[in-house]
Each structure stands twice: as C-alpha cells, then as structure tokens.
Design a protein around this motif. Structure first.
Motif, mmCIF file in Angstrom:
data_model
loop_
_atom_site.group_PDB
_atom_site.id
_atom_site.type_symbol
_atom_site.label_atom_id
_atom_site.label_comp_id
_atom_site.label_asym_id
_atom_site.label_seq_id
_atom_site.Cartn_x
_atom_site.Cartn_y
_atom_site.Cartn_z
ATOM 1 N N TYR A 108 51.065 52.413 74.000
ATOM 2 C CA TYR A 108 49.050 52.288 73.779
ATOM 3 C C TYR A 108 48.660 52.668 74.372
ATOM 4 O O TYR A 108 49.036 52.923 75.800
ATOM 5 C CB TYR A 108 49.261 50.874 73.465
ATOM 6 C CG TYR A 108 49.827 50.367 72.407
ATOM 7 C CD1 TYR A 108 51.400 49.446 72.911
ATOM 8 C CD2 TYR A 108 49.931 50.388 71.282
ATOM 9 C CE1 TYR A 108 51.813 48.975 71.366
ATOM 10 C CE2 TYR A 108 49.945 49.433 70.221
ATOM 11 C CZ TYR A 108 51.379 48.707 70.305
ATOM 12 O OH TYR A 108 52.163 48.561 69.048
ATOM 13 N N LEU A 147 46.492 47.486 65.541
ATOM 14 C CA LEU A 147 47.128 47.668 66.515
ATOM 15 C C LEU A 147 49.433 48.097 66.200
ATOM 16 O O LEU A 147 49.722 49.483 66.302
ATOM 17 C CB LEU A 147 47.510 47.397 68.155
ATOM 18 C CG LEU A 147 45.926 48.070 68.670
ATOM 19 C CD1 LEU A 147 46.172 47.506 69.863
ATOM 20 C CD2 LEU A 147 45.789 49.520 68.754
ATOM 21 N N PRO A 194 47.829 53.707 68.615
ATOM 22 C CA PRO A 194 49.253 53.606 68.554
ATOM 23 C C PRO A 194 49.862 54.812 69.153
ATOM 24 O O PRO A 194 49.384 55.705 67.910
ATOM 25 C CB PRO A 194 48.978 52.715 68.146
ATOM 26 C CG PRO A 194 48.465 53.110 66.826
ATOM 27 C CD PRO A 194 47.053 53.116 67.575
#
Length: 826
Positions: free
Chosen positions: A401, A363, A391
C-alpha cells in the motif's frame, strides 16, 4: 677451516646471497651474481650501497657501512628492500647483516640475503585485489570506482602508469579518462589517435586485438617485441615503461572499458598476475552493473525524498517499509522509529472505528481511497493530511500500500491568522506590539530581544520548504523553554523572532543570551543547520516608544550580523556610525565583484640553502580608482558577511591560470568560513586533480573542529593538493592535531621571526617549531624575514624556506614576472 674455505661454501649453496664489503664489495657469491645480474668483477668495482636504488634508503645504508667499518658491532635484520638488477627486474631481498673482523685486523660487513620477490609480488597483487574489492563495496558510482581503482593499483603495485579508458557509446573511440602516473596530455592524445575499438587499428595499438576478443595481454619486455607501430614502442620506452598488463572490461556483453598497467620493470607480470586481475576484472564488471541499478534506484528515491508530498509504503500487513523525508518532517518521527511500525502510530482519536473499517474494505477490494486524515505527530500535535492510498500487487503476488498525501494543516488553522503566526502559533508582529503595550509598566526595566536565524533562506533552498517550516516550529518551541510564561514571544518576520522581557540586572540578560547561543549550537534540532544573531534594546534607556525600541534592536542586530555567526549586540549611540562604515565596506566589495576589481599580488619565498625562488604566496587586493586596497580593510567583513565565498569562486580560476603561467608553486588562501561549507569546497575543487596547488590555512581555522578538519584535509590530499598551516605558533599549537593532519608546510609566524636576533625565547620557539616540523616530515617557511642576520640564523636552524621584505615585497603580476626573470638570471 680458514675464511676462504667458508667463502667457498657460501659460493656453492644455491639459496642465500652472500656479500662481504669494506669501502668496496670484496666478495659476492654466485647466488648474488645470479640475482642482481652483475659479474664478480663488476661487483668488485661497486660500493655496497650501490646495489640499492638512489634515495633515502641508500643514504641510510651509507651510514651503516661507515659504522661497520669502524668496528661497531650490531646485528641487523632488514625488511624486504628493493635492490638494483642489471636486467631491470623487480627484485626484493630480505637482508641479515653483521660486523666481522678479518684476519688482518680490519673490519668488514657481512651480508646474507634471501630473495623474497615472488612472495612479495603475490602479497602485493592480493593487496591490490583486496583494495579493488573494498572500493567496489564502498563506492556506488563509476567515476569513483575507476578513479580509486587506478589510484590504488598504481600506489600498491609501485607501477609507472595505470589508466582506465572508456569506450564512447556512439563511436569506436576509447577515451583514456581515468589515468594516474607518468603521463601528460600529449601522451593521452597520442593514445586517442591509435587506440580504437576497431579491428583496422590492430596494427597501430597492441591492445586492440585483445580487447575486442575479451582477452588479457602481457608484454614483459618492450625492448624485445616486434610490432609494426615503432612509434608506439618508442613512446612507451621513453616513459620508462618496460612491461605491460592490459585487459578489457565488458558490460552487458559489450566492450565498455579497458585497464592498462605499465611497469618500469621487465618480466613484471606472470600467470599469478593474470589470475589476480582476472578476478578483479569480474569484480569490476559486476560493480558497473550494480552502480547502474543503484543509479536508477537513487533517482527514484531522491525524487520521493525531495517531494513535498508525504509518501509511505507498507506491506500487506500494514508494516511500514519506507517513508520519505516529508513524513519525518511532518510527523516528527525519524525513519528508524517508523520502519516496521503500523500507520496507527499517527492515530489521533478523531476518527471512529467505522471510518477505518470502511477505508480497509475499499483497500482490500483493490480500490484507491482518497480521504482527509486527522493525525497526531510525535509530540502530540494535530496535523491534517489530504491522503490518497493506492493498493499495488507486485509480480510475485505480494501486496503493498502506498500513501501519497499533502499537509493541509495550514488551511485548517486559518482562524488564527489575524493575531497568530500560522506556522508557529506565536503572536505576529502587530499582536507582539499590542501585547507589549498592554504589559509595559514605566516602573520596571525591559529588554526587546530580536533573534535572527542566520542563512535560513539557504537552509530552505537546500532542504525544502517543509524542512524550513519544521525548523521554525522547533525554534518557536525552543524559545518557550527558555523564557517564562509572562514573557512575550513573537515571530515578527520570515526568519526573525522577538522577545520582550522584564529584567533586574544586565547580567541576567547576558546569561539568557549566552544560554540561547549555546543551546542553538549544541541541540540536535539546530546543530550544524542554522546559527543565530541577536540584537537587544533596553526600555526605558534606549527608548520608551515600542516601535522605536524594536527598530533599535534591529539596528543592533545588523551590527551583530556583520560580526559573524552566534554573535549579539546591545544598541548604543555609536551604532549608526558603525552601520555607515559597514555599508561602505559592503559597497566596496559589491562593486569590486561587479567591476572585477579583485586582483592578486605575489610575494615569493626562497630556498634557504640556495636563496633561489621556490614558490610564492598569492595575496588578495582590491584595485579601486587606481588605489590598491589591502585585505585588512575588507577581509573580516567579507568573511562574516559570506561574500568571501563569492570572492573565492571568482579568484580561484584566476589563481589556476597564474599557476600554469608562472610554473612555480603558488599558495591559495582559503577562509575558515569557507572551510566549514562542504558544498562550497566541493564546488571549488571537485574538478581538480594532480594540480600543483598549495592551500594555505591559518592555525586557528584548523584547530577549531579537528574531526571535520581531518575530513577536509583527506579530501584535499586525495586530489594531491599540498597543505600549508599559516601563523603557526600563535596560540593554538597542538602536537595532537598535527600528528593526525597530513599537512606539508608550517609557516612560522612573523611575530617570532622578527625578534630572533634579540630574544632568546623567540629564537628557542622558532628552533623548536623547525625541529618539531621536521620530525613530522613537514617543511618550514619563515615569514617576515627582513635582515641578513635573520637569514643566517634561520639557515643555521635549517629552516627550509624564507619569505619577507628582505627578498621581496608583495608585487603585482607583471612586476612579479620580471622579478622571476631577473632572479633566475642572477
């Protein structure tokens, strides 16, 4: 100093209006002459009450005058009152009055008045601006904003006509869409012909030039204006419009709308009016832009909220900023509990720290992560998500997110499918029967209880499958709290649960059933979401065969369903006959809907003073095979089964047609079951505005849930619909709720009326109801009037309207039309 010298002093002072009166005005100083525009000689030919507009206040002034001329001495101060002005200007005066004795010993009234018109108009305009601001704050769609603004401007300003016209996006046409006050459709059509956003129409409509230049227009005396289109001026004057304030509304630098305000007074608008409405114009233009943005956001939010997928948005520190409904339904947490929390709130312990570390590495590198998460809900139950975490970096550089997931818990629990219901983890139908066969002991008594979640399919349609599944799981958990571990609980149908229990006495069963009904009514998980019906059969009394026992519990359930919400029934031998009867009534109603066999009969009610027809009640009938079938044969079933809503949808347009055709007030009866369905009420009445509709509701229907009834009454009153309370006095009467409900009529139940000739108690009840209604400004209608003596008694009691066989029985439409013609000519 003699009295004439005192009057001369009054005559010279420039601020206070002074009047002296007996039966006629005997003195009016110059200030009063200046204010009202009448000469001294004209005043001497007027009675004191004639300086006030006709109406209730003038009648009250008459009574005061009589008292003062008799010598009653009581000083009085009156709040600002409207007075007549010869030049038709708005004029408000605050009065101070006193009784005095003249030199000849007679009595007269002395009046001092102070002109407070300008102060009043300022307060009035500021109130309008406040109301507009409140509307803009509280409403978020254009229709509500414009509708409320024109409504409140007319009401607060006591204007004749207020209208917001909307420019059509693909033409120069201006549509007078939101109008209130003194108008009809022909007037609006005339405006549509001459009112266009086109410079070529500047000589047809006064407002055209001003709206195109984004300016205010004020006309303060239409009788003195010179304008080419004389038809327009005459049309406005015919409607008693004397002054006009008009201004455009722009959106995105383009003409979007206009608002016109017409007053019955001359010189009613000034610089203060313009400054106030300039501020209102700016506020409205801001609100229109705001509503456009809100609409886009709502569409997006609604799409997310109603999506079956799980959606969570967090900031870069993983603090939860948004969750949709599915997250609440799957996890058991409310939005308020999740906002600001970290998604680790769902952590189950099934994943290692290494798993989460690798997830975050991806992420932070702006990679999309797809994985299966094993989570734990608020109650500690495991659920599985197939998750996609994305993301996103916003234009301002901030990182967010987004978690998009689907619930795959069902697939993960397929191993239980042979014996367990996958959703609730309860025994399914086959396993339920199997467990009973193992448990049953002929020495004991047992009960088979079938519980049906009423209207569960509708709940599912309105709220989605995820919400429906959640509700079923909660209900299964709820049943486990009611029954013992040894009792057998199963889910044996889509919305049906079954319980098999051992019992000692029938009272034990009653206690359990009442407990279930009470808790479903009041627990937050189920309140106002579902109702239940319960059917019960007994072992060995009704059968010793398990399958038969379940079938008989289902038969009892069918009877309970026909009785309405939160009802139960024990199996008995007469149930088969009841089912046949209900089946016949159902067939009658279904065929009547299909073959359009519903119709109205009409029973008039008359004005008690003139005995002329004042209106009528619309009464539902079925005409089947040339036979008229009355409501007592089918209405209870229709209400309890829900068919009543379908009937109302069919018959309400018929009622509206008769309302226009007959041109007299007609009442429309609404079922109490329908009243509790907000969507049904909105569907019936959303497009209704300013129609002379009278809604009739029985007293027991409105007294059950007074807070909800207030909201429904408010909804009706906002549409100028009149409300009539039927069967008043039959057991639920309450000063408290009537005080708070904006009803218009009370119908006195015929059970009291029929005995007023012979029963002092019933006579006293009727008299009390009439007096009580009048105190609350309600009109009364006496039902069941059958004799001339009853008519005379009710007239003496000042009942407003009378209805009953003495005047006319309910009759079909053609007969009723003839009745109206003959009654009009009689």
């Amino acid at each position: 100093m003699d009295f004439n010298q005192v009057l001369e002093i009054f005559n010279k002072q420039p601020y206070v209006a002074v009047m002296l009166y007996k039966e006629k005005i005997i003195y009016a100083n110059k200030k009063l002459q200046e204010l009202l525009g009448f000469t001294y000689e004209e005043f001497l030919n007027m009675s004191p009450e004639e300086i006030f507009p006709p109406g209730p206040k003038r009648e009250k002034i008459k009574e005061v005058v009589k008292k003062r001329l008799k010598g009653e001495d009581f000083p009085a101060i009156y709040e600002p009152m409207e007075v007549l002005n010869k030049n038709n200007k708005r004029l408000l005066v605050k009065f101070f009055t006193q009784t005095i004795q003249l030199n000849d010993g007679s009595f007269a009234g002395l009046v001092f008045g102070i002109d407070v018109t300008n102060e009043y108009k300022k307060e009035l305009l500021i109130d309008i601006l406040k109301e507009i601001n409140q509307i803009i704050i509280s409403k978020d769609n254009e229709k509500e904003i414009f509708s409320k603004i024109v409504e409140q401007t007319l009401k607060k300003g006591n204007y004749e006509f207020v209208c917001a016209s909307i420019k059509k996006s693909d033409s120069t046409e201006m549509d007078p869409k939101y109008c209130i006050g003194n108008y009809d459709e022909s007037f609006l059509n005339f405006l549509r012909e001459i009112f266009k956003a086109d410079p070529e129409y500047a000589d047809k409509c006064m407002g055209t030039k001003y709206m195109l230049e984004n300016k205010f227009m004020i006309v303060n005396d239409l009788t003195k204006i010179e304008f080419p289109n004389k038809k327009l001026i005459n049309t406005l004057l015919e409607r008693n419009f004397k002054s006009i304030l008009f201004f455009p509304i722009f959106k995105d630098d383009k003409l979007y709308s206009t608002i016109g305000i017409c007053s019955k007074y001359t010189d009613d608008f000034d610089d203060i009016s313009v400054s106030i409405f300039e501020e209102a114009k700016q506020d409205i233009e801001f609100a229109l832009k705001k509503t456009e943005n809100i609409t886009y956001l709502k569409l997006l939010q609604e799409a997310l909220d109603k999506a079956y997928s799980w959606v969570i948005i967090t900031d870069e520190k993983s603090n939860i900023l948004y969750t949709n409904k599915s997250v609440e339904e799957i996890s058991g947490y409310k939005l308020t509990e999740l906002l600001g929390q970290n998604p680790r709130i769902f952590k189950s312990g099934y994943h290692s720290d290494e798993f989460y570390q690798k997830l975050w590495e991806k992420l932070l590198n702006n990679e999309v992560v797809e994985t299966i998460l094993i989570n734990k809900d608020k109650n500690g139950h495991i659920f599985y998500l197939k998750d996609k975490i994305i993301p996103i970096t916003a234009p301002d550089g901030k990182k967010y997110y987004i978690s998009l997931a689907i619930d795959i818990t069902h697939e993960k629990t397929l191993q239980n499918k042979l014996k367990k219901d996958l959703l609730t983890n309860l025994p399914n139908r086959n396993e339920f029967i199997n467990l009973i066969s193992k448990k049953i002991d002929p020495k004991y008594s047992y009960a088979c209880i079938i519980i049906d979640l009423r209207d569960f399919k509708i709940f599912n349609q309105l709220n989605g499958n995820a919400a429906g599944d959640y509700l079923l799981r909660k209900f299964a958990d709820f049943l486990k709290t009611i029954f013992y571990e040894d009792d057998i609980i199963g889910r044996i149908g889509g919305d049906e649960f079954a319980v098999f229990i051992k019992y000692n006495s029938i009272n034990d069963l009653y206690s359990i059933i009442h407990k279930i009904l009470y808790k479903v009514k009041h627990l937050e998980d189920f309140h106002n979401k579902i109702s239940v019906n319960i059917g019960v059969s007994l072992y060995p009394k009704d059968s010793t065969n398990i399958t038969e026992l379940i079938e008989k519990a289902f038969l009892a359930l069918e009877i309970a369903k026909e009785k309405g919400d939160f009802t139960y029934e024990f199996f008995n031998c007469e149930i088969n006959q009841k089912i046949i009867e209900y089946s016949d009534i159902k067939k009658l109603i279904v065929n009547a809907i299909k073959n359009k066999e519903f119709l109205y009969h009409f029973q008039p009610y008359v004005d008690s003073k003139t005995l002329k027809v004042a209106g009528a009640e619309s009464l539902l009938r079925i005409k089947h095979n040339n036979e008229i079938i009355y409501p007592n044969s089918f209405i209870d079933f229709a209400e309890n089964s829900g068919y009543i809503k379908e009937i109302e949808k069919i018959m309400f347009p018929e009622y509206l047609n008769y309302l226009k055709e007959l041109n007299i007030p007609l009442s429309f009866n609404i079922s109490g079951k329908s009243l509790t369905d907000k969507e049904h009420i909105k569907q019936l009445f959303n497009d209704i505005n300013n129609e002379p509709i009278v809604i009739e509701l029985t007293e027991r229907e409105i007294a059950g849930n007074i807070e909800y009834t207030k909201k429904i009454f408010k909804f009706f009153k906002e549409k100028n619909i009149k409300l009539s309370i039927d069967d008043f006095g039959t057991g639920y009467s309450s000063l408290t709720y009537l005080k708070d409900l904006p009803a218009d009529y009370l119908k006195i139940d015929m059970s009291f009326v029929k005995n007023i000739e012979n029963s002092q108690k019933d006579l006293a009840v009727v008299e009390t109801i009439i007096n009580f209604a009048h105190k609350f400004n309600l009109k009364t209608i006496a039902e069941g009037v059958e004799t001339e003596n009853q008519v005379k008694i009710l007239q003496k009691l000042k009942c407003d309207y009378l209805q009953g066989f003495y005047f006319a029985r309910p009759m079909p439409i053609e007969e009723f039309k003839n009745f109206l013609i003959s009654h009009k000519n009689s």
